[in-house]
Design a protein around this motif. Structure first.
Motif, mmCIF file in Angstrom:
data_model
loop_
_atom_site.group_PDB
_atom_site.id
_atom_site.type_symbol
_atom_site.label_atom_id
_atom_site.label_comp_id
_atom_site.label_asym_id
_atom_site.label_seq_id
_atom_site.Cartn_x
_atom_site.Cartn_y
_atom_site.Cartn_z
ATOM 1 N N GLY A 25 -15.841 -13.159 14.750
ATOM 2 C CA GLY A 25 -16.415 -12.856 13.441
ATOM 3 C C GLY A 25 -15.361 -12.317 12.483
ATOM 4 O O GLY A 25 -15.312 -12.696 11.310
ATOM 5 N N ARG A 29 -13.982 -14.102 9.086
ATOM 6 C CA ARG A 29 -13.928 -13.426 7.795
ATOM 7 C C ARG A 29 -12.512 -13.492 7.219
ATOM 8 O O ARG A 29 -12.325 -13.730 6.036
ATOM 9 C CB ARG A 29 -14.391 -11.988 7.920
ATOM 10 C CG ARG A 29 -14.466 -11.309 6.558
ATOM 11 C CD ARG A 29 -15.158 -10.005 6.530
ATOM 12 N NE ARG A 29 -15.069 -9.273 7.787
ATOM 13 C CZ ARG A 29 -15.588 -8.083 7.967
ATOM 14 N NH1 ARG A 29 -16.231 -7.480 7.002
ATOM 15 N NH2 ARG A 29 -15.477 -7.465 9.118
ATOM 16 N N PHE A 88 -20.604 -16.539 13.213
ATOM 17 C CA PHE A 88 -21.443 -16.542 12.011
ATOM 18 C C PHE A 88 -22.498 -15.436 12.040
ATOM 19 O O PHE A 88 -22.591 -14.619 11.139
ATOM 20 C CB PHE A 88 -22.112 -17.911 11.841
ATOM 21 C CG PHE A 88 -23.077 -17.965 10.695
ATOM 22 C CD1 PHE A 88 -22.621 -17.993 9.392
ATOM 23 C CD2 PHE A 88 -24.441 -17.971 10.924
ATOM 24 C CE1 PHE A 88 -23.504 -18.024 8.322
ATOM 25 C CE2 PHE A 88 -25.336 -18.003 9.873
ATOM 26 C CZ PHE A 88 -24.864 -18.030 8.562
ATOM 27 N N ALA A 89 -23.316 -15.433 13.091
ATOM 28 C CA ALA A 89 -24.481 -14.538 13.127
ATOM 29 C C ALA A 89 -24.150 -13.135 13.614
ATOM 30 O O ALA A 89 -24.729 -12.160 13.129
ATOM 31 C CB ALA A 89 -25.576 -15.143 14.004
ATOM 32 N N PRO A 91 -21.661 -10.878 13.245
ATOM 33 C CA PRO A 91 -21.346 -9.835 12.257
ATOM 34 C C PRO A 91 -22.489 -9.553 11.278
ATOM 35 O O PRO A 91 -22.553 -8.473 10.698
ATOM 36 C CB PRO A 91 -20.142 -10.405 11.505
ATOM 37 C CG PRO A 91 -19.564 -11.428 12.413
ATOM 38 C CD PRO A 91 -20.718 -11.978 13.200
ATOM 39 N N ARG A 92 -23.389 -10.499 11.091
ATOM 40 C CA ARG A 92 -24.483 -10.333 10.133
ATOM 41 C C ARG A 92 -25.674 -9.557 10.703
ATOM 42 O O ARG A 92 -26.371 -8.869 9.968
ATOM 43 C CB ARG A 92 -24.938 -11.704 9.634
ATOM 44 C CG ARG A 92 -23.923 -12.349 8.696
ATOM 45 C CD ARG A 92 -24.268 -13.821 8.428
ATOM 46 N NE ARG A 92 -23.408 -14.399 7.416
ATOM 47 C CZ ARG A 92 -22.163 -14.825 7.621
ATOM 48 N NH1 ARG A 92 -21.624 -14.718 8.828
ATOM 49 N NH2 ARG A 92 -21.454 -15.338 6.633
ATOM 50 N N ILE A 93 -25.908 -9.702 12.006
ATOM 51 C CA ILE A 93 -27.081 -9.040 12.598
ATOM 52 C C ILE A 93 -26.700 -7.912 13.547
ATOM 53 O O ILE A 93 -27.571 -7.183 14.014
ATOM 54 C CB ILE A 93 -28.018 -10.048 13.307
ATOM 55 C CG1 ILE A 93 -27.334 -10.705 14.503
ATOM 56 C CG2 ILE A 93 -28.529 -11.088 12.317
ATOM 57 C CD1 ILE A 93 -28.253 -11.596 15.323
#
Length: 147
Positions: A25, A29, A88-89, A91-93
């Protein structure tokens, strides 16, 4: 009961998954691309695996490669999907929810693989206890997502 290292090694591999997701992640970024990050992750892994394969002198013959079925090649696609979704997911959740969902997905698929004996696993029927265990994992995902 399996020998101790057959229990420890999967535990260590599982412990590495959230770390791998976080690293990939951060790489995504930094690079601005989930797929570039996944590609770099796979390239590093490929170099390491090629080194180990050559060290063990385990290079397959062209004949052995020709005998493979189309679905033998899908493991790499599944790995690519996991790495890309982790970058993708994750770091977001967050690591905890991401891994809870990964574990829930793994166990749900594992029930089918074991029950039907698919993908080379020994056939082991679904039981009420196994369903209850997966349901408890699902309840855990729900609790984590609400926190």
């Amino acid at each position: 009961m399996p020998v101790w290292w057959l229990l420890v090694l999967p535990f260590i591999a599982g412990a590495c998954l959230p770390l791998q997701a976080g690293i990939n992640g951060q790489l995504a970024r930094h690079l601005g691309s989930v797929f570039a990050a996944a590609s770099i992750s796979f390239m590093v892994g490929l170099v390491a695996l090629l080194g180990l394969t050559l060290w063990q002198r385990g290079v397959p013959t062209l004949g052995a490669l020709r005998e493979l079925h189309w679905w033998h090649w899908c493991g790499g696609l599944l790995g690519m999907f996991f790495i890309a979704m982790a970058a993708f997911a994750g770091p977001r959740i967050g690591a905890t929810l991401f891994m809870a969902l990964v574990i829930a997905g793994q166990l749900a698929m594992s029930l089918s693989l074991d029950h039907f004996g698919w993908a080379g696993f020994r056939q082991d029927p679904v039981t009420l206890g196994k369903l209850a265990g997966v349901a408890l994992i699902g309840a855990g995902v729900w609790c984590i997502a609400r926190a």
